[in-house]
Write a protein that holds these residues in place. Structure first.
Motif, PDB file in Angstrom:
ATOM      1  N   GLU A  60       0.714   4.079  -2.980  1.00 20.72           N
ATOM      2  CA  GLU A  60       0.251   5.450  -2.762  1.00 20.72           C
ATOM      3  C   GLU A  60       1.335   6.459  -3.115  1.00 20.72           C
ATOM      4  OE1 GLU A  60      -1.320   5.660   1.190  1.00 20.72           O
ATOM      5  OE2 GLU A  60      -3.170   4.650   0.598  1.00 20.72           O
ATOM      6  N   ARG A  91       0.813  -1.212   0.000  1.00 19.56           N
ATOM      7  CA  ARG A  91       0.000   0.000   0.000  1.00 19.56           C
ATOM      8  C   ARG A  91       0.851   1.268   0.000  1.00 19.56           C
ATOM      9  NH1 ARG A  91      -3.584   0.403   4.841  1.00 19.56           N
ATOM     10  NH2 ARG A  91      -1.800   1.462   5.675  1.00 19.56           N
ATOM     11  N   ASP A 115      -4.137  11.741   1.362  1.00 28.78           N
ATOM     12  CA  ASP A 115      -4.229  11.576   2.810  1.00 28.78           C
ATOM     13  C   ASP A 115      -5.653  11.206   3.214  1.00 28.78           C
ATOM     14  OD1 ASP A 115      -3.066  11.722   5.493  1.00 28.78           O
ATOM     15  OD2 ASP A 115      -4.424  13.444   5.736  1.00 28.78           O
ATOM     16  N   ARG A 134      -6.321   7.592   2.300  1.00 26.72           N
ATOM     17  CA  ARG A 134      -5.605   6.695   3.211  1.00 26.72           C
ATOM     18  C   ARG A 134      -6.340   6.596   4.538  1.00 26.72           C
ATOM     19  NH1 ARG A 134      -2.969   7.393   7.436  1.00 26.72           N
ATOM     20  NH2 ARG A 134      -2.844   9.644   7.235  1.00 26.72           N
TER      21      ARG A 134
END
Length: 172
Positions: free
Chosen positions: A86, A82, A107, A110
């Motif tokens: 990202e 992950r 953000d 996430r």
């Protein structure tokens, strides 16, 4: 009617089910993971499990949707790849748009994914399935709920997700 596996170990109806269900399976997984590439990996795992199963073809769509949500949540909870994904997505997004907007968007995504991973599994799956476009009847069939309780389950899941986001806002 249950389709028995062929001598090679796979179902005779696999191609038909695959063609009709693949977009939904990828969509459910992508909703959880935020990455089409990761969602396609999940779809591959899900269809491999289905190919070896004895799930009746008439129940395939619900089974596959739930399996996609479960498998995607497992990938999300494990955190496998992950961070790297990202970061690489962030670099591409920043080139195309405003740096601050890209950072905030990444953000927020996430945080939502992390909060989703902390929800009770049944709530997380109901939320993912409903927000992936499944109708109340489809979510009910997939999770073995009454149609009337799907709305309540989804609302509770949304509330729990909001609480998780608030609870962890200061720690993230």
């Amino acid at each position: 009617m249950t389709t028995l596996p062929r001598p090679g170990g796979f179902r005779g109806d696999l191609e038909v089910v695959f063609r009709s269900a693949y977009p939904r399976v990828v969509g459910v997984a992508a909703r959880v993971l935020g990455s089409r590439d990761e969602a396609e990996d999940v779809a591959q795992e899900v269809f491999l499990s289905f190919a070896r199963s004895s799930v009746p073809a008439g129940e395939a769509m619900g089974w596959l949707s739930v399996a996609a949500a479960h498998t995607a949540l497992n990938h999300l909870r494990s955190g496998r790849r992950r961070a790297a994904r990202e970061e690489s997505a962030g670099v591409e997004d920043v080139v195309a748009g405003d740096v601050a907007d890209a950072v905030v968007t990444l953000d927020e995504r996430r945080r939502v994914r992390a909060a989703l991973a902390r929800l009770p599994r049944r709530q997380a799956i109901a939320l993912v399935l409903r927000h992936s476009g499944l109708s109340y009847a489809e979510v009910a069939a997939a999770l073995d709920l009454s149609s009337g309780s799907v709305g309540t389950t989804v609302r509770r899941a949304e509330s729990a997700l909001r609480e998780e986001l608030i609870r962890h806002a200061s720690s993230d």
